[in-house]
Design a protein around this motif. Structure first.
Motif, PDB file in Angstrom:
ATOM      1  N   MET A 155      43.956  38.485 -15.647  1.00  0.00           N
ATOM      2  CA  MET A 155      44.302  37.787 -16.893  1.00  0.00           C
ATOM      3  C   MET A 155      44.468  36.286 -16.655  1.00  0.00           C
ATOM      4  O   MET A 155      44.036  35.471 -17.463  1.00  0.00           O
ATOM      5  N   GLU A 156      45.103  35.936 -15.524  1.00  0.00           N
ATOM      6  CA  GLU A 156      45.290  34.508 -15.197  1.00  0.00           C
ATOM      7  C   GLU A 156      43.940  33.815 -15.133  1.00  0.00           C
ATOM      8  O   GLU A 156      43.765  32.713 -15.654  1.00  0.00           O
ATOM      9  N   ILE A 157      42.985  34.476 -14.469  1.00  0.00           N
ATOM     10  CA  ILE A 157      41.672  33.857 -14.303  1.00  0.00           C
ATOM     11  C   ILE A 157      40.953  33.740 -15.641  1.00  0.00           C
ATOM     12  O   ILE A 157      40.199  32.813 -15.869  1.00  0.00           O
ATOM     13  N   MET A 158      41.239  34.666 -16.550  1.00  0.00           N
ATOM     14  CA  MET A 158      40.646  34.553 -17.892  1.00  0.00           C
ATOM     15  C   MET A 158      41.238  33.360 -18.646  1.00  0.00           C
ATOM     16  O   MET A 158      40.725  32.971 -19.687  1.00  0.00           O
ATOM     17  N   GLY A 159      42.364  32.823 -18.143  1.00  0.00           N
ATOM     18  CA  GLY A 159      42.991  31.693 -18.818  1.00  0.00           C
ATOM     19  C   GLY A 159      44.169  32.101 -19.688  1.00  0.00           C
ATOM     20  O   GLY A 159      44.638  31.326 -20.510  1.00  0.00           O
TER      21      GLY A 159
END
Lengths: 256, 247
Positions: free
Chosen positions: B122-126
């Protein structure tokens, strides 16, 4: 293009990465290889911002990734897709909901538009009739493909794959590699793949970065691997006597 | 877990700050909040009602025994059950129970997501993961737990009635007269203040334990236990602070 400059990373007294400088090119399958513990995963986590380097700089095109504000970082991350080693699919969501999740969060598309996009991405990774299934109901190879579909659903400019072949049989691994390569070339994106699958390296490594004890040990194209006299590379790629014999035979054939 | 109070308190505050920053898409948070309200509220109703009915019943029986053969009028049993329930038993016991049920659930759910790299994904998705994973739970708890506490108070007073009236300790008229005597609406305010504060504590402390979990299943188990232990300690501590401040 992604450029990393003089990257260091330590965990307490343990220095995992020691001054790595390299570039990853657009439209190419860039691979980071190395033995377990060589710092591949840490490097990938630094590049996507899950960890912060102790020292050094990371550039996405000309933008210094480490100097971005929280808002700018989130905006950049919307251009990033990542396939995790474990696929990291949300267990409580169906395949369709998993792939649609980034669309739900970041777009104002209608349900029909989202469904079309999800179906397009699932078809792109050769998956059909799995929309209503949960991750636990599909095979490991299919989970990886769903992971890729989710990673490309927002049409990223950067794709990161952490050991996409781990736990897969050679045939499925090959399919996943080909898929990553096709998507990279088709969308002209910068792809970085962490791998220690030698089939993958020899078939798809456009720009191979070998890490050894946290340092850059070798860098080059897959066509340069056989003839390279870099000892670390040869010990890593052709680790078994059988592979070493194959290498020698291949070299003799090339000379002959 | 390395127990450095200032370190954990600072990290807890930073997590809260992230959790209450602007959401990416309000509709997604709303959907998640509704799901959490159902899980926390409807999912906990039976256990809360069961515990409350017995607390009311035991309180009534104990006081009936204490007041027997004294000059204190027996209808005071209804009054005592009502006030002890509203001021103390309903908010505190309910939230201690919910810390066990909801708190451990929150810690394991978020901790499991951390371990399975869902939070990284989720973090990488922003996505602001602290906000997406924690805020809907906290908001849902802030709405639903005071309602559960109000239900607990009502059920507890009813439990007292069921314990003393059919068994002949007290007549229905006396119990109801007691339950309606000397009513101080401010006590209900105290009950709601306590339930809101406890709801915030038990959800955020449990979320903190899960959000920063490292290691494997043993650590996840510890995080879940810590969520309950620390939530319970803080609930009791703040119970005391609120009692000092508001009474």
């Amino acid at each position: 293009m992604i450029k990393i400059v003089n990257i260091y990373k330590s965990f307490g007294d343990n220095e995992v990465l020691k001054g790595i400088t390299t570039e990853f090119y657009k439209g190419k399958v860039n691979q980071v290889i190395g033995r377990s513990g060589s710092g591949k995963s840490v490097l990938l986590k630094l590049i996507v911002g899950l960890l912060k380097p102790t020292e050094g700089e990371i550039y996405y095109e000309d933008v210094n990734f480490l100097e971005l504000s929280g808002k700018e970082l989130r905006a950049l991350r919307m251009k990033i897709g990542m396939l995790f080693q474990s696929s990291a699919l949300f267990d409580s969501m169906t395949v369709e909901q998993n792939v649609s999740f980034p669309l739900d969060m970041f777009t104002n598309m209608t349900h029909k538009e989202k469904l079309n996009r999800v179906n397009y991405c699932l078809e792109r990774v050769n998956l059909e009739k799995v929309n209503a299934k949960y991750p636990s109901e599909i095979s490991g190879g299919m989970q990886k493909r769903v992971g890729i579909a989710r990673a490309i659903v927002l049409e990223p400019e950067y794709l990161f794959c952490d050991e996409p072949n781990s736990g897969l049989d050679p045939k499925t691994a090959l399919t996943i590699d080909e898929l990553i390569r096709d998507i990279t070339e088709e969308k002209n994106i910068t792809t970085i793949v962490n791998t220690h699958d030698m089939n993958s390296v020899m078939e798809h490594g456009d720009n191979i970065v070998l890490l050894h004890h946290g340092q850059l040990a070798w860098r080059g194209h897959r066509s340069e691997v056989l003839a390279s006299d870099n000892e670390v590379l040869q010990r890593f790629i052709f680790a078994s006597p059988f592979l070493e014999r194959l290498r020698k035979a291949a070299l003799q054939q090339e000379k002959g | 877990m390395d127990f450095n109070i200032l370190y954990h308190f600072g990290r807890y505050l930073m997590m809260i700050n992230d959790a209450f920053s602007r959401p990416e898409k309000v509709r997604m948070y709303y959907k998640e909040m509704m799901r959490q309200m159902n899980d926390i509220g409807v999912g906990s109703l039976t256990i809360v009602a069961l515990i409350s009915v017995f607390i009311g019943a035991v309180t009534a029986i104990q006081f009936a025994y204490q007041l027997d053969s004294t000059l204190v009028p027996m209808y005071y049993i209804g009054y005592i059950v009502r006030d002890s329930t509203i001021i103390e038993l309903a908010p505190t016991i309910t939230c201690l129970v919910l810390a066990g049920k909801v708190g451990s659930n929150i810690a394991s759910e978020i901790g499991g997501m951390r371990q399975k790299e869902h939070i990284d994904a989720m973090e990488i998705m922003g996505i602001n993961t602290a906000a997406y994973l924690i805020t809907p739970k906290v908001l849902a708890a802030l709405v639903v737990i005071p309602l559960l506490v109000a239900i607990a108070a009502f059920v507890s007073v009813t439990g007292g009635y069921l314990a003393v009236v059919p068994s002949g300790f007290l007549s229905a008229t006396d119990y109801i007269q007691g339950a309606r005597s000397f009513f101080e609406p401010y006590n209900v305010t105290i009950m709601f203040v306590k339930s809101v504060v406890f709801a915030f504590l038990l959800t955020t402390v449990s979320a903190y334990q899960g959000y920063y979990v490292t290691g494997g299943s043993v650590e996840l188990g510890k995080a879940s236990t810590n969520a309950v232990v620390f939530s319970d300690i803080l609930i009791l501590l703040f119970d005391y602070v609120i009692a000092l401040a508001l009474t």
